[in-house]
Design a protein around this motif. Structure first.
Motif, PDB file in Angstrom:
ATOM      1  N   THR A  47       0.839  -1.206   0.000  1.00  0.00           N
ATOM      2  CA  THR A  47       0.000   0.000   0.000  1.00  0.00           C
ATOM      3  C   THR A  47       0.873   1.255   0.000  1.00  0.00           C
ATOM      4  O   THR A  47       0.495   2.296  -0.538  1.00  0.00           O
ATOM      5  N   PHE A  78       0.537   5.301  -1.432  1.00  0.00           N
ATOM      6  CA  PHE A  78       0.369   6.338  -0.404  1.00  0.00           C
ATOM      7  C   PHE A  78       1.398   7.467  -0.598  1.00  0.00           C
ATOM      8  O   PHE A  78       1.061   8.653  -0.566  1.00  0.00           O
ATOM      9  N   THR A 110       0.565   9.451  -3.775  1.00  0.00           N
ATOM     10  CA  THR A 110      -0.574  10.349  -3.561  1.00  0.00           C
ATOM     11  C   THR A 110      -0.158  11.531  -2.693  1.00  0.00           C
ATOM     12  O   THR A 110      -0.597  12.670  -2.917  1.00  0.00           O
ATOM     13  N   SER A 111       0.673  11.259  -1.690  1.00  0.00           N
ATOM     14  CA  SER A 111       1.142  12.338  -0.804  1.00  0.00           C
ATOM     15  C   SER A 111       1.815  13.442  -1.613  1.00  0.00           C
ATOM     16  O   SER A 111       1.651  14.627  -1.322  1.00  0.00           O
ATOM     17  N   VAL A 144      -0.818  15.466  -3.698  1.00  0.00           N
ATOM     18  CA  VAL A 144      -1.783  16.325  -2.968  1.00  0.00           C
ATOM     19  C   VAL A 144      -1.108  17.530  -2.316  1.00  0.00           C
ATOM     20  O   VAL A 144      -1.786  18.348  -1.695  1.00  0.00           O
ATOM     21  N   ALA A 155      -6.379  17.243   2.193  1.00  0.00           N
ATOM     22  CA  ALA A 155      -5.289  16.345   1.780  1.00  0.00           C
ATOM     23  C   ALA A 155      -5.300  15.080   2.628  1.00  0.00           C
ATOM     24  O   ALA A 155      -5.151  13.960   2.107  1.00  0.00           O
ATOM     25  N   GLY A 156      -5.488  15.251   3.952  1.00  0.00           N
ATOM     26  CA  GLY A 156      -5.512  14.100   4.864  1.00  0.00           C
ATOM     27  C   GLY A 156      -6.659  13.161   4.521  1.00  0.00           C
ATOM     28  O   GLY A 156      -6.490  11.933   4.473  1.00  0.00           O
ATOM     29  N   LEU A 177      -5.889  11.261   1.425  1.00  0.00           N
ATOM     30  CA  LEU A 177      -4.890  10.211   1.675  1.00  0.00           C
ATOM     31  C   LEU A 177      -5.513   8.999   2.355  1.00  0.00           C
ATOM     32  O   LEU A 177      -5.191   7.855   2.013  1.00  0.00           O
ATOM     33  N   VAL A 231      -7.468   7.074  -0.223  1.00  0.00           N
ATOM     34  CA  VAL A 231      -6.576   6.296  -1.107  1.00  0.00           C
ATOM     35  C   VAL A 231      -6.022   5.082  -0.361  1.00  0.00           C
ATOM     36  O   VAL A 231      -6.015   3.953  -0.895  1.00  0.00           O
ATOM     37  N   ALA A 232      -5.587   5.302   0.885  1.00  0.00           N
ATOM     38  CA  ALA A 232      -5.015   4.191   1.659  1.00  0.00           C
ATOM     39  C   ALA A 232      -6.061   3.088   1.852  1.00  0.00           C
ATOM     40  O   ALA A 232      -5.752   1.894   1.718  1.00  0.00           O
TER      41      ALA A 232
END
Lengths: 289, 273
Positions: free
Chosen positions: A108, A112, A115-116, A119, A149-150, A153, A156-157
């Protein structure tokens, strides 16, 4: 047969010029080798699908449908708590499937991190206006931006860990067989062949990088690496075309006439219905979350 | 066009080209039921193309290919004739990665029988029998791409045998096989021949051609038939094999004595200068 006459320089052994310094592999070669090894590690290494775990015992069609419901739920939910719950559920299921959180987290994590990075702009006031909580070199970071953003995330996670759990607990054959029950079998076959031959092409790309490494002493200049990469990309394209044509012939020669015929799937059992019911319940919860 | 009564596969004046490059030029041949024919030729002489034409995978730009006396054309390949041809001919590709496209070894062996409408039970039985016969039961659920080269070749051969074809078209069957696996393949082919299978092999392997085939067809570098006759005669014709670039001579020394000899069936040290 005519005698082979060697050029003079080939008859002896000469030392490399003293001025030549060994260089390291270029960015493109390193990236290619790393990409190939990551793909293999993620999708080929580790045989978790044959372990006797709870998810492995579920019939592929039911498993695929259940995971599809959970992923849809994670994409619809507006609650970070709900998404956190899906994430926890995925890791809890990794225990009962005899995988454990480590391998799941490892798979994963790349998504992650990726994506971080994408974003990052969202946290700044220019993109997400709001209350400033931090000043980074003159750019304001807003509380609303950090929350957005959090939240993204976590979503997505949750989705990636669920999808990875499906891939870890399902044999590739069962996955595509299950998929073939929901979508026209031609699409499932095309998808499988894409997946299958991607590895043949990755292996070719990896071998090309190694072949270049074997003949490179001083590091290649960036422009040489780019030229080499463009040449290899053309070769891969040509090879992909050739392989596709040959695979088509190999299928036709064994009776394929455009309609794929497969063996019948086994009937669903009690545990399959329980899993489907549970996944449906998660989907139902997402409508209010 | 009337064909020989016992002919199972034939070609009459067949030519084929890949774009401007000719691959085959005016090739004619006839293969009788139960016969074993080796097609010899240098790289690029057209061996693989000829096998693909005989299997109805590609179609000639001139001439005609026949299966059991009927022309193999795009128009004719449908319905009962298509099923008869596909179940009658088994094609082994030289590169197993091309041939093995199913998720597991078992699926690979069941693929052909299922496509030919034999039913899941019969397909599973054939797959199981072949896994046992080839001693590869442990590979049953493995994805083919994870196998070694020799294992892939065995699975590829089994995938062809699963159809139980009367004619085997084998393109470089010993390619990538270690010596032990080559002997295994030879014995398998011998046994299949003993049971009346027709075998057509495109190969560079002169010992396989000599040991297995009673007839040899040589394609030269102009993509035409240079010779077609009994294996014993053709394989003794050093001039022909040298001209077709199937064998070559080389020279080496033992002290003051210079040996000049060819490779292949003539690899003896009796041709001293």
């Amino acid at each position: 047969m005519a005698e082979v006459i060697l050029p003079e320089w080939l008859k002896g052994r000469e030392e490399a010029p003293a001025s030549l310094r060994a260089g390291s592999a270029g960015f493109i070669e390193r990236s290619l080798v790393n990409f190939a090894s990551t793909m293999k590690r993620l999708y080929v290494d580790g045989d978790y699908s044959s372990k006797k775990g709870a998810l492995q015992a579920i019939e592929p069609r039911a498993k695929l449908a259940g995971f599809f419901f959970i992923i849809i739920a994670a994409s619809l939910a507006h609650s970070a708590v709900f998404l956190g719950g899906v994430l926890v559920l995925a890791f809890a299921l990794s225990f009962v499937s005899r995988i454990g959180p480590g391998p799941l987290a490892k798979r994963t994590f790349p998504a992650f991190v990726f994506t971080s990075v994408i974003v990052i702009p969202v946290i700044f006031g220019a993109v997400t206006p709001g209350r400033e909580v931090l000043d980074v070199f003159g750019a304001s970071v807003t509380g609303e931006g950090l929350r957005s953003a959090g939240f993204f995330l976590v979503r997505v996670a949750a989705m990636v860990s669920t999808a990875m759990l499906l891939s870890l607990t399902t044999r590739e054959a069962d996955f595509f067989r299950g998929l073939g029950r929901f979508v026209p079998s031609f699409f499932a076959t095309a998808l499988f062949l894409t997946f299958r031959y991607a590895f043949v092409l990755i292996k070719t790309a990896e071998d090309s990088a190694l072949a270049m490494k074997a003949r490179t002493i001083a590091g290649a200049r960036a422009v040489e690496s780019r030229t080499w990469f463009a040449g290899r990309a053309a070769l891969l394209l040509k090879k992909a075309y050739g392989v596709a044509e040959e695979v088509g012939m190999a299928m036709v020669s064994r009776g394929f006439d455009g309609k794929l015929k497969g063996a019948a799937a086994r009937a669903l059992r009690g545990r399959d219905y329980i899993w489907l019911g549970f996944a449906s319940f998660v989907l139902f919860l997402s409508f209010g979350a | 066009m009337s064909r020989v009564a016992e002919e199972v596969l034939g070609a009459e004046g067949v030519s084929f080209s890949y774009g401007p490059a000719p691959a085959l030029s005016n090739v004619s041949l006839s293969v009788a039921k139960g016969e074993c024919l080796a097609i010899l030729g240098a790289n690029g002489s057209g061996k693989s193309t000829l096998l693909k034409l005989l299997d109805g995978l590609i179609f000639p730009s001139a001439g005609c290919v026949f299966f059991e006396g009927r022309p193999i054309t795009e128009e004719a390949l449908k319905g009962e004739f298509l099923v008869r041809l596909r179940s009658g001919l088994g094609f082994l590709f030289p590169e197993p990665d091309v041939q093995l496209f199913c998720p597991t070894v078992f699926d690979e062996l069941a693929f052909g029988p299922l496509q030919l409408g034999l039913g899941a039970e019969e397909a599973a039985k054939r797959a199981g029998d072949l896994l046992r016969m080839l001693g590869i039961e442990a590979l049953r659920d493995r994805p083919p791409y994870s196998l070694s080269g020799g294992e892939k070749k065995k699975v590829a051969i089994a995938s062809v045998l699963a159809i139980n074809p009367g004619v085997l078209l084998l393109d470089e069957p010993t390619n990538g096989l270690d010596p032990r696996s080559q002997v295994w393949l030879y014995e398998l082919l011998l046994s299949l021949r003993g049971h009346g299978k027709t075998v057509i092999i495109a190969t560079h392997d002169l010992s396989l051609a000599g040991d297995l085939s009673e007839r040899v067809l040589v394609l030269d570098e102009s993509h035409a038939v240079a010779a077609d006759g009994p294996a014993g005669e053709i394989l003794k014709d050093k001039g022909l094999l040298l001209k077709a670039n199937i064998i070559h001579e080389h020279e080496h020394r033992h002290g003051d004595v210079v040996h000049r000899h060819s490779h292949g069936p003539f690899s003896t040290h009796d041709e001293h200068d």
